[in-house]
Design a protein around this motif. Structure first.
Motif, short mmCIF file in Angstrom:
data_model
loop_
_atom_site.label_atom_id
_atom_site.label_comp_id
_atom_site.label_asym_id
_atom_site.label_seq_id
_atom_site.Cartn_x
_atom_site.Cartn_y
_atom_site.Cartn_z
N GLU A 28 1.12 -1.23 -0.03
CA GLU A 28 0.10 0.06 0.04
C GLU A 28 0.77 1.17 -0.03
OE1 GLU A 28 -3.11 -0.03 3.20
OE2 GLU A 28 -3.65 -2.03 2.49
N ARG A 371 -9.05 -19.37 2.17
CA ARG A 371 -9.70 -18.64 3.16
C ARG A 371 -10.17 -19.70 3.89
NH1 ARG A 371 -11.72 -17.00 -1.98
NH2 ARG A 371 -11.78 -14.67 -2.34
N ALA A 378 -7.12 -17.62 -1.71
CA ALA A 378 -7.41 -16.47 -1.00
C ALA A 378 -6.33 -15.26 -1.30
CB ALA A 378 -7.40 -16.58 0.42
N GLU A 380 -6.58 -12.33 -1.33
CA GLU A 380 -6.55 -11.27 -0.46
C GLU A 380 -5.66 -11.47 0.82
OE1 GLU A 380 -10.18 -13.66 0.66
OE2 GLU A 380 -8.89 -13.09 -0.94
N SER A 383 -2.17 -10.73 -0.05
CA SER A 383 -1.74 -9.33 -0.07
C SER A 383 -1.53 -9.02 1.34
CB SER A 383 -2.61 -8.46 -0.58
OG SER A 383 -2.84 -8.82 -2.07
N LEU A 384 -2.42 -9.37 2.13
CA LEU A 384 -2.41 -8.95 3.72
C LEU A 384 -0.95 -9.58 4.20
CD1 LEU A 384 -5.97 -9.69 4.92
CD2 LEU A 384 -4.76 -7.43 4.66
N ALA A 404 -2.74 -16.14 -5.15
CA ALA A 404 -2.93 -16.53 -3.71
C ALA A 404 -1.86 -17.33 -3.10
CB ALA A 404 -4.10 -17.47 -3.70
N LEU A 437 -8.75 -13.00 9.19
CA LEU A 437 -9.52 -13.78 8.17
C LEU A 437 -10.60 -14.70 8.60
CD1 LEU A 437 -7.28 -14.24 5.23
CD2 LEU A 437 -9.14 -12.51 5.33
#
Length: 440
Positions: A28, A371, A378, A380, A383-384, A404, A437
């Motif tokens: 980010e 997930r 996953a 996301e 990225s986290l 992922a 998550l």
């Protein structure tokens, strides 16, 4: 000089104003890396990171390796550029060493400036030699960003157009633990993939030029088939006169630990017809290339040169880097320390539902994320985890289907202590992300 966060934000804004929107950046708050040493790098704010990605597997030995920087400096002080229109001693020296190491008989070497260009050249050679524009590639593959290599890339995240100068047919087998054959044992898995290949060839009009395949799929998330798959494919290809191109841009130079080249895990019936390389050989300098047997390499009927391929400075860097790698047995280090790192990562992630699989070989390690409570990829989470690892002082990459999978590929001089440290930092980042998550 240490910069303030607003300086990084300003640089990011300038980047966005003048560079393409598709030139993606990690994080980010994107990082500006200013210097490095060994397996560590520093950003413009003075933060120190353990580098577990090496500029996308390119800083192969170490940051600021004295032997390489000295060779670059000395060559730059003599002459920086000549082109391939003139004899070049550094180019011939490095070509001789790579030809001997390649395992390809009567080998010829052509130098480029990137892995994309190397694969592009290999496709040109194969299609010209076979007089066909039909190519076999693997599903989930990645071979570069040029028009021809995008056209054979089997990973939709990296293929922005369906237009191509080639007719590409995609073969199954590069992703072992997903897909229709995932539940089979290795022997049956290989047999099923070979049967699929045979069936495809029976339904294809005209001759196929080549199969291009990464022994370990790099951008694809460090997935790989069982050892021996490409040897079994080779038997089929040989009956049809189809060439085998081994894309070693990420797997070459001993990074897998067990072998110097990735193709050697599939070596029952000899080396590939063509081999491509890049990334690590220059330790950050822009070097790529193709190795092919003379019959294939010399099949072009028109003149060609390379303005920047084989540049004296990059060749000097490659020679120094390759010498260091061989003299210090970095392949053996990748096998030993990489094996320890894989087992450590499997141990520390064993209880985490966000981790589906830790896979890899040597210092090429993928961690596929899902997930929690499902088998759904996953992206996301990946990225986290990248963000969480950065906060803890660890740089890693990501890729795989849908983005992922985490990609871990430190410089090959990685120490046991650094492997342990990196595993601990990554485990902490994964635990933090699972907490975010996991369903309440």
């Amino acid at each position: 000089m240490t910069q303030h966060p607003q300086d990084a934000a300003s640089l990011h804004a300038r980047h966005q104003a003048v560079l393409p929107s598709w030139l993606s950046l990690y994080y980010e708050r994107p990082l500006e890396l200013t210097h490095g040493e060994g397996r560590h790098v520093w950003d413009a704010e003075g933060n120190r990171y353990l580098d577990f990605f090496g500029g996308i597997l390119t800083t192969m030995t170490a940051h600021a390796l004295p032997e390489v920087t000295k060779a670059v400096s000395e060559q730059a002080g003599r002459i920086i550029h000549t082109s391939t229109l003139y004899l070049s001693r550094p180019m011939v020296d490095l070509a001789e060493r790579i030809a001997a190491l390649s395992g390809i008989p009567d080998a010829r070497v052509f130098f480029t400036t990137s892995g994309t260009e190397a694969n592009d050249a290999a496709l040109l050679l194969a299609t010209a030699h076979r007089r066909s524009n039909q190519v076999l590639a693997m599903r989930n593959s990645y071979h570069g960003r040029s028009f021809s290599t995008v056209g054979i890339t089997g990973n939709q995240s990296w293929s922005p157009t369906s237009l191509s100068p080639l007719q590409t047919l995609y073969v199954h087998g590069g992703v072992r633990t997903r897909g229709p054959y995932a539940e089979l044992g290795d022997r049956d898995y290989i047999a099923a993939c070979v049967a699929d290949l045979e069936d495809m060839l029976q339904q294809t009009a005209g001759g196929i030029a080549a199969l291009i395949a990464e022994p370990v799929q790099g951008v694809g998330g460090f997935t790989m088939p069982p050892d021996g798959l490409y040897a079994a494919f080779r038997e089929v290809l040989a009956r049809h006169g189809i060439l085998w191109i081994s894309d070693e841009v990420q797997t070459g130079w001993g990074r897998t630990g067990d072998h110097f080249w990735g193709w050697q895990a599939h070596a029952d019936n000899g080396p590939p017809d063509l081999l491509t390389f890049a990334k690590g050989i220059g330790n950050g300098m822009a070097i790529g290339g193709v190795v092919a047997r003379a019959e294939v390499m010399n099949s072009l009927t028109a003149n060609s040169i390379s303005t920047f391929g084989g540049s004296p400075v990059t060749m000097a860097a490659g020679l120094a880097n390759l010498t260091y790698l061989l003299e210090h047995d970095l392949q053996g280090n990748a096998r030993r320390v990489g094996g320890l790192l894989i087992e450590r990562l499997r141990a520390v992630t064993a209880g985490l539902d966000v981790v589906r699989e830790v896979r890899g070989r040597g210092l090429m390690i993928g961690v596929e994320l899902v997930r929690p409570g499902t088998d759904e990829r996953a992206p996301e989470a990946a990225s986290l985890v990248l963000e969480a690892a950065r906060e803890r002082g660890l740089l890693i990459g990501k890729g795989g289907q849908g983005g992922a999978s985490l990609r871990i590929a430190p410089p090959m001089t990685l120490t046991v202590a650094e492997a342990e440290e990196g595993a601990t930092l990554l485990a902490d980042a994964l635990q933090a992300v699972q907490g975010v998550l996991a369903p309440s």
